[in-house]
Design a protein around this motif. Sequence first.
Motif, PDB file in Angstrom:
ATOM      1  N   TRP A 297      18.347   4.759   6.051  1.00  0.00           N
ATOM      2  CA  TRP A 297      18.956   5.182   7.315  1.00  0.00           C
ATOM      3  C   TRP A 297      19.974   4.122   7.742  1.00  0.00           C
ATOM      4  O   TRP A 297      19.610   2.955   7.959  1.00  0.00           O
ATOM      5  CB  TRP A 297      17.874   5.380   8.368  1.00  0.00           C
ATOM      6  CG  TRP A 297      16.904   6.430   7.950  1.00  0.00           C
ATOM      7  CD1 TRP A 297      17.191   7.739   7.669  1.00  0.00           C
ATOM      8  CD2 TRP A 297      15.488   6.294   7.728  1.00  0.00           C
ATOM      9  NE1 TRP A 297      16.052   8.408   7.290  1.00  0.00           N
ATOM     10  CE2 TRP A 297      15.003   7.559   7.326  1.00  0.00           C
ATOM     11  CE3 TRP A 297      14.600   5.233   7.844  1.00  0.00           C
ATOM     12  CZ2 TRP A 297      13.664   7.770   7.033  1.00  0.00           C
ATOM     13  CZ3 TRP A 297      13.271   5.449   7.549  1.00  0.00           C
ATOM     14  CH2 TRP A 297      12.815   6.708   7.149  1.00  0.00           C
TER      15      TRP A 297
ATOM     16  N   TRP B 207       3.274  14.442   2.315  1.00  0.00           N
ATOM     17  CA  TRP B 207       3.914  13.128   2.440  1.00  0.00           C
ATOM     18  C   TRP B 207       3.231  12.301   3.524  1.00  0.00           C
ATOM     19  O   TRP B 207       2.812  12.864   4.531  1.00  0.00           O
ATOM     20  CB  TRP B 207       5.389  13.301   2.799  1.00  0.00           C
ATOM     21  CG  TRP B 207       6.047  14.389   2.017  1.00  0.00           C
ATOM     22  CD1 TRP B 207       6.448  14.355   0.723  1.00  0.00           C
ATOM     23  CD2 TRP B 207       6.373  15.696   2.494  1.00  0.00           C
ATOM     24  NE1 TRP B 207       7.003  15.559   0.358  1.00  0.00           N
ATOM     25  CE2 TRP B 207       6.973  16.393   1.431  1.00  0.00           C
ATOM     26  CE3 TRP B 207       6.212  16.382   3.718  1.00  0.00           C
ATOM     27  CZ2 TRP B 207       7.416  17.731   1.557  1.00  0.00           C
ATOM     28  CZ3 TRP B 207       6.646  17.681   3.836  1.00  0.00           C
ATOM     29  CH2 TRP B 207       7.240  18.340   2.772  1.00  0.00           C
ATOM     30  N   PRO B 208       3.099  11.010   3.441  1.00  0.00           N
ATOM     31  CA  PRO B 208       3.602  10.134   2.393  1.00  0.00           C
ATOM     32  C   PRO B 208       2.578   9.822   1.297  1.00  0.00           C
ATOM     33  O   PRO B 208       2.788   8.902   0.526  1.00  0.00           O
ATOM     34  CB  PRO B 208       3.923   8.853   3.172  1.00  0.00           C
ATOM     35  CG  PRO B 208       2.878   8.794   4.230  1.00  0.00           C
ATOM     36  CD  PRO B 208       2.566  10.223   4.583  1.00  0.00           C
TER      37      PRO B 208
ATOM     38  N   PRO C   8       8.553   4.085   8.970  1.00  0.00           N
ATOM     39  CA  PRO C   8       7.487   4.982   8.502  1.00  0.00           C
ATOM     40  C   PRO C   8       6.145   4.277   8.338  1.00  0.00           C
ATOM     41  O   PRO C   8       5.091   4.886   8.545  1.00  0.00           O
ATOM     42  CB  PRO C   8       8.000   5.485   7.147  1.00  0.00           C
ATOM     43  CG  PRO C   8       9.060   4.546   6.730  1.00  0.00           C
ATOM     44  CD  PRO C   8       9.576   3.853   7.927  1.00  0.00           C
TER      45      PRO C   8
ATOM     46  N   LEU D  61       3.898   2.287   2.072  1.00  0.00           N
ATOM     47  CA  LEU D  61       3.168   3.469   2.552  1.00  0.00           C
ATOM     48  C   LEU D  61       1.873   3.702   1.774  1.00  0.00           C
ATOM     49  O   LEU D  61       1.116   4.620   2.086  1.00  0.00           O
ATOM     50  CB  LEU D  61       4.061   4.717   2.412  1.00  0.00           C
ATOM     51  CG  LEU D  61       5.372   4.675   3.220  1.00  0.00           C
ATOM     52  CD1 LEU D  61       6.275   5.841   2.839  1.00  0.00           C
ATOM     53  CD2 LEU D  61       5.067   4.712   4.709  1.00  0.00           C
TER      54      LEU D  61
ATOM     55  N   ALA E  84      14.700  11.671   3.351  1.00  0.00           N
ATOM     56  CA  ALA E  84      14.003  10.375   3.374  1.00  0.00           C
ATOM     57  C   ALA E  84      12.934  10.370   4.466  1.00  0.00           C
ATOM     58  O   ALA E  84      11.831   9.845   4.257  1.00  0.00           O
ATOM     59  CB  ALA E  84      15.006   9.248   3.611  1.00  0.00           C
ATOM     60  N   ALA E  85      13.254  10.972   5.602  1.00  0.00           N
ATOM     61  CA  ALA E  85      12.272  11.032   6.692  1.00  0.00           C
ATOM     62  C   ALA E  85      11.052  11.832   6.262  1.00  0.00           C
ATOM     63  O   ALA E  85       9.909  11.476   6.546  1.00  0.00           O
ATOM     64  CB  ALA E  85      12.912  11.653   7.933  1.00  0.00           C
ATOM     65  N   LYS E  86      11.316  12.913   5.533  1.00  0.00           N
ATOM     66  CA  LYS E  86      10.220  13.786   5.103  1.00  0.00           C
ATOM     67  C   LYS E  86       9.293  13.072   4.120  1.00  0.00           C
ATOM     68  O   LYS E  86       8.080  13.033   4.316  1.00  0.00           O
ATOM     69  CB  LYS E  86      10.834  15.020   4.443  1.00  0.00           C
ATOM     70  CG  LYS E  86       9.973  16.244   4.519  1.00  0.00           C
ATOM     71  CD  LYS E  86      10.698  17.393   3.836  1.00  0.00           C
ATOM     72  CE  LYS E  86      10.798  18.577   4.748  1.00  0.00           C
ATOM     73  NZ  LYS E  86      11.341  19.760   4.063  1.00  0.00           N
ATOM     74  N   VAL E  87       9.887  12.495   3.073  1.00  0.00           N
ATOM     75  CA  VAL E  87       9.027  11.902   2.030  1.00  0.00           C
ATOM     76  C   VAL E  87       8.319  10.637   2.506  1.00  0.00           C
ATOM     77  O   VAL E  87       7.342  10.217   1.891  1.00  0.00           O
ATOM     78  CB  VAL E  87       9.775  11.598   0.703  1.00  0.00           C
ATOM     79  CG1 VAL E  87      10.208  12.864   0.027  1.00  0.00           C
ATOM     80  CG2 VAL E  87      10.915  10.638   0.900  1.00  0.00           C
ATOM     81  N   THR E  88       8.828  10.034   3.577  1.00  0.00           N
ATOM     82  CA  THR E  88       8.125   8.848   4.078  1.00  0.00           C
ATOM     83  C   THR E  88       7.137   9.225   5.188  1.00  0.00           C
ATOM     84  O   THR E  88       6.533   8.353   5.799  1.00  0.00           O
ATOM     85  CB  THR E  88       9.110   7.781   4.606  1.00  0.00           C
ATOM     86  OG1 THR E  88       9.977   8.395   5.562  1.00  0.00           O
ATOM     87  CG2 THR E  88       9.924   7.168   3.489  1.00  0.00           C
ATOM     88  N   GLY E  89       7.010  10.518   5.442  1.00  0.00           N
ATOM     89  CA  GLY E  89       5.966  10.983   6.354  1.00  0.00           C
ATOM     90  C   GLY E  89       6.304  10.859   7.831  1.00  0.00           C
ATOM     91  O   GLY E  89       5.395  10.862   8.668  1.00  0.00           O
TER      92      GLY E  89
ATOM     93  N   THR F  86       5.090  10.377  -2.332  1.00  0.00           N
ATOM     94  CA  THR F  86       6.406   9.972  -1.833  1.00  0.00           C
ATOM     95  C   THR F  86       7.367   9.769  -3.001  1.00  0.00           C
ATOM     96  O   THR F  86       6.940   9.804  -4.164  1.00  0.00           O
ATOM     97  CB  THR F  86       6.322   8.727  -0.925  1.00  0.00           C
ATOM     98  OG1 THR F  86       7.555   8.574  -0.211  1.00  0.00           O
ATOM     99  CG2 THR F  86       6.049   7.457  -1.702  1.00  0.00           C
TER     100      THR F  86
END
Lengths: 243, 221
Positions: free
Chosen positions: A93, A80-81, A105, A154, B121-126, A84
């Motif tokens: 969030w 990632w990303p 991000p 991204l 979400a944090a993971k997949v957005t790096g 994604t």
Amino acid sequence: MLTTRGLGKSFGGKTVLRDVNVDIAPGTITCVIGPSGTGKTTLLRALSLLDLPDSGVISLDGQDYSFPLQQGAAITPAPWPKLTAVFQSLFLWPHLTLRENILLPARNIDAAKAEKDIEGLIAFFEMQGFIDSYPNQASIGQRQRVAMARALILNPRYLLLDEITSALDVEQTVKILTKLGHLKERNIGVFLITHQIGFARKSADQIVFMDGGTVAERGGPDILDAPKTARLQQFLSAVHEVY
Amino acid sequence: MSVLDILMNYYPAFLSGLWVTMQLSLIIWGSGIVVGGGLGILGARYRIYIGLPSRTVSFLLSGVPILVFLFWLHYPAQAMFDVVIDPFYTGAFTLSVINIFSVADIVRGALVDFPQQYLTAAKVTGLTREQTIFKIQIPLILREILPPLLLLQVMMLHTTLFTSLISVEEIFRAAQRINAQIYRPVEIYTALGVFFLAVCLPVNGFALWLKGRYTRDLSER
């Protein structure tokens, strides 16, 4: 190329994916269709390396991830990303504004470019009126656009999308699906779970029909007009009855 | 003799009692937040070996009235071990134990129930591990635990009054002593109320400010 070979996954003794083989090339759109509960979302989560498969191999541009992983082993290198995903539940969030959700991000990749790129995305998705709101102050459709923008900024090589137009009105759906079409030009491989058969017919390079945890049929958009399996035929008849 | 007269005449006794109350509170707050916070984090990480025993102790403590626990540690326990401990330390220890396990409960609950989708979400957005902890997890967890944590600390301040019953010279006991001399209960306990308002209102105000500043209604429309 993002590929899977012999992917399998079970939950509590129930097999939900069985020997799934998929190939997603950069610059192409793969649409996954099928009835509910046939493993589409499980496949997407496995492909995004979030819920790891029990067996098989996922290959991301030549980097193989073999399963099962050894106990305690981590996914390295992290995909990632470059790879994604945007899920049906959008996972924004809640303590950050929608703008911050997109930028947080994106700043990891190129902070200056992110500040510039977000303006283009705000304009494209018509987010000017609510971009500085918090997620709970926005409608589901607005949040879906933000989730898409957060993924697109991204510049991923592969974008996995789980029914992302489910809560959008027709105009917004058309807009997002048109945007997906443009991603092909940016050489992004799109893997989209959708019930929009019309979009799949028009824009997909590959259709994957899932049933009972396996790929029951695959091919170009022509399989939507001339399905080879009785199961796909039955599924499409049901879809045509509704739409 | 008015409340003001009592405050003017007996302020050294009130201040001395208030000082003991504040010392008790600082010990209880400090140990509760530091040790309880640590215990809560460890309890969330090692759910069986630390989380479960901690929850069990907390559950048992919740069934014992504070006064009974305090008296038990002050009289039978000390008699059993044939030791005499300054009531101040007994009071500080008892209330600290209660605060530690209550804080641990709040912290562990917030960590265990943290919505995993935000980490996905944090993971997949790096996002990096540090970014995920400092930009996503800690802010969201603080928002959740801050109001109950501050409320608990104000409540612990109030419970320090119980230590007067084992002869700790805190503010309530100071008020009782003054009352024994001049017998003006209405004015004296009103004065005590004024002291508590002076201490608790700023803490409550700070809690409200933090709540307003850092916690929002996160429910989706």
